[in-house]
Design a protein around this motif. Structure first.
Motif, mmCIF file in Angstrom:
data_model
loop_
_atom_site.group_PDB
_atom_site.id
_atom_site.type_symbol
_atom_site.label_atom_id
_atom_site.label_comp_id
_atom_site.label_asym_id
_atom_site.label_seq_id
_atom_site.Cartn_x
_atom_site.Cartn_y
_atom_site.Cartn_z
ATOM 1 N N PRO A 218 0.822 -1.220 0.000
ATOM 2 C CA PRO A 218 0.000 0.000 0.000
ATOM 3 C C PRO A 218 0.854 1.266 0.000
ATOM 4 N N PRO A 219 0.425 2.299 -0.711
ATOM 5 C CA PRO A 219 1.153 3.571 -0.697
ATOM 6 C C PRO A 219 1.320 4.093 0.723
ATOM 7 N N GLY A 220 2.499 4.630 1.005
ATOM 8 C CA GLY A 220 2.779 5.168 2.333
ATOM 9 C C GLY A 220 3.296 4.148 3.316
ATOM 10 N N THR A 221 3.378 2.871 2.908
ATOM 11 C CA THR A 221 3.855 1.817 3.801
ATOM 12 C C THR A 221 5.377 1.839 3.903
ATOM 13 N N ASP A 222 5.899 1.777 5.113
ATOM 14 C CA ASP A 222 7.339 1.638 5.307
ATOM 15 C C ASP A 222 7.736 0.197 4.959
ATOM 16 N N TYR A 223 8.836 0.061 4.245
ATOM 17 C CA TYR A 223 9.271 -1.283 3.852
ATOM 18 C C TYR A 223 10.793 -1.328 3.773
ATOM 19 N N ALA A 224 11.330 -2.538 3.762
ATOM 20 C CA ALA A 224 12.772 -2.749 3.644
ATOM 21 C C ALA A 224 13.037 -3.757 2.539
ATOM 22 N N THR A 225 14.111 -3.521 1.804
ATOM 23 C CA THR A 225 14.521 -4.436 0.732
ATOM 24 C C THR A 225 15.950 -4.887 0.989
ATOM 25 N N GLU A 226 16.155 -6.177 0.887
ATOM 26 C CA GLU A 226 17.511 -6.723 0.990
ATOM 27 C C GLU A 226 17.856 -7.437 -0.304
ATOM 28 N N ILE A 227 19.023 -7.134 -0.868
ATOM 29 C CA ILE A 227 19.526 -7.806 -2.070
ATOM 30 C C ILE A 227 20.797 -8.548 -1.686
#
Length: 319
Positions: A218-227
């Motif tokens: 959802p727009p405005g959601t805090d998220y984290a990405t790991e590569i």
């Protein structure tokens, strides 16, 4: 360096030709070429070994977008010499997706011609891509075909089962991971991103771009990405084996269709070998995660590659 003139022409209906057909499970893997290339069928001149990859993304309505990336060493193609234009290489590419249970077929074709002042090195890669929409299905087979546009009877067909994923629904999901040469100004374009797609068996020892899509964040959601990039198999035990990890945080700016497109760059030059790249996205508010992986092979080729920009796909209607 002389300027290369690249010409891409729409495909016409191909004339009859003999193809080397590789049945599933009936050949060993040969690095860089998928299943072994068999001898050309009766009446054929020779097979045409090439590299390819398939990628899937959310499509329109209830469909899935399937993108095929092709690459062929120039030395595998016949050449046409012209006193005015120099040397021309040409090849035709086809992607066919057949649902064996529902008897539906989606297909797209393209023809590519490359005009250069002098002959290319035999290991120089010519690469392009084509795209088609197909309904999700677990009973789909794919056929990828490349034929020489200069000499009839030169060509190869690879076919394997290829379940097409369904990206509908509301749970957190990731598309396939697409890899390309960095800094592309032409090539495969999607959601404002341009990627110089290369089959994942053919990567140089240099930085590369990573593209993927996050669905239903959802727009405005805090998220984290790991590569994470890790060597696999015997390459994991080498003295120069190297792993790369990067972590990003942000706030989702998904479009109205709940698709977040992300383009990342792996700046580290990796030594030759096989690697697994894994992308993991975590919704910081709910704790839910989605992860996808892709294997790729760093070859360390030094003969270069020419991206042949494909025309918009002329996909045949699914029937």
């Amino acid at each position: 360096m002389p300027r290369r003139l690249l010409m891409v022409l729409p495909a016409a209906t191909a004339a009859a030709f003999a193809l080397a057909s590789v049945p599933v499970g009936n050949a060993e893997l040969r690095p860089g070429f998928g299943p072994d290339v068999l001898e050309a069928a009766d009446g054929g001149v020779r097979p045409l070994p090439f590299h390819y990859d398939l990628y899937t993304f959310r499509g329109n309505d209830d469909s899935t977008t399937v993108v095929a990336s092709f690459a062929v060493p120039a030395g595998e193609l016949e050449r046409q010499r012209d006193t005015e234009w120099g040397v021309r290489y040409g090849f035709d590419v086809t992607l066919v997706l057949s649902d064996t249970a529902l008897h539906r077929v989606a297909r797209t074709d393209d023809s590519v011609y490359v005009q250069v002042p002098t002959s290319l090195d035999g290991d120089h890669l010519l690469h392009t891509h084509i795209e088609v929409l197909a309904p999700p299905s677990r009973s789909t087979w794919q056929r990828v075909i490349m034929t020489d546009a200069t000499e009839p009877g030169i060509g190869t067909l690879y076919h394997t089962p290829f379940p097409i994923p369904d990206y509908s629904g509301e749970r957190l999901m990731l598309s396939d991971i697409a890899l390309g040469l960095p800094g592309a100004t032409e090539g495969w374009t999607r959601r404002g991103v341009t990627l110089a797609l290369l089959p994942t068996s053919q990567f140089p020892e240099s930085a590369f771009d990573v593209y993927y899509e996050v669905y239903n964040l959802p727009p405005g959601t805090d998220y984290a990405t790991e590569i994470a990039v890790e060597p696999v198999g015997r390459d994991a035990d080498r003295a120069d084996a190297r792993s790369v990890r990067a972590r990003f945080t942000g706030e989702a700016e998904s479009a109205a269709d709940s698709v977040l497109a992300e383009l990342r760059r792996v700046e580290t030059a990796l030594p030759e070998g096989r690697y697994r790249l894994t992308v993991t996205v975590t919704d910081a508010e709910t704790g839910s995660t989605a992860s996808r992986s892709r294997l790729f092979h760093v070859r360390g080729w030094s003969k270069g590659a020419t991206l042949v920009e494909a025309l918009p796909s002329r996909a045949r209607a699914t029937r």
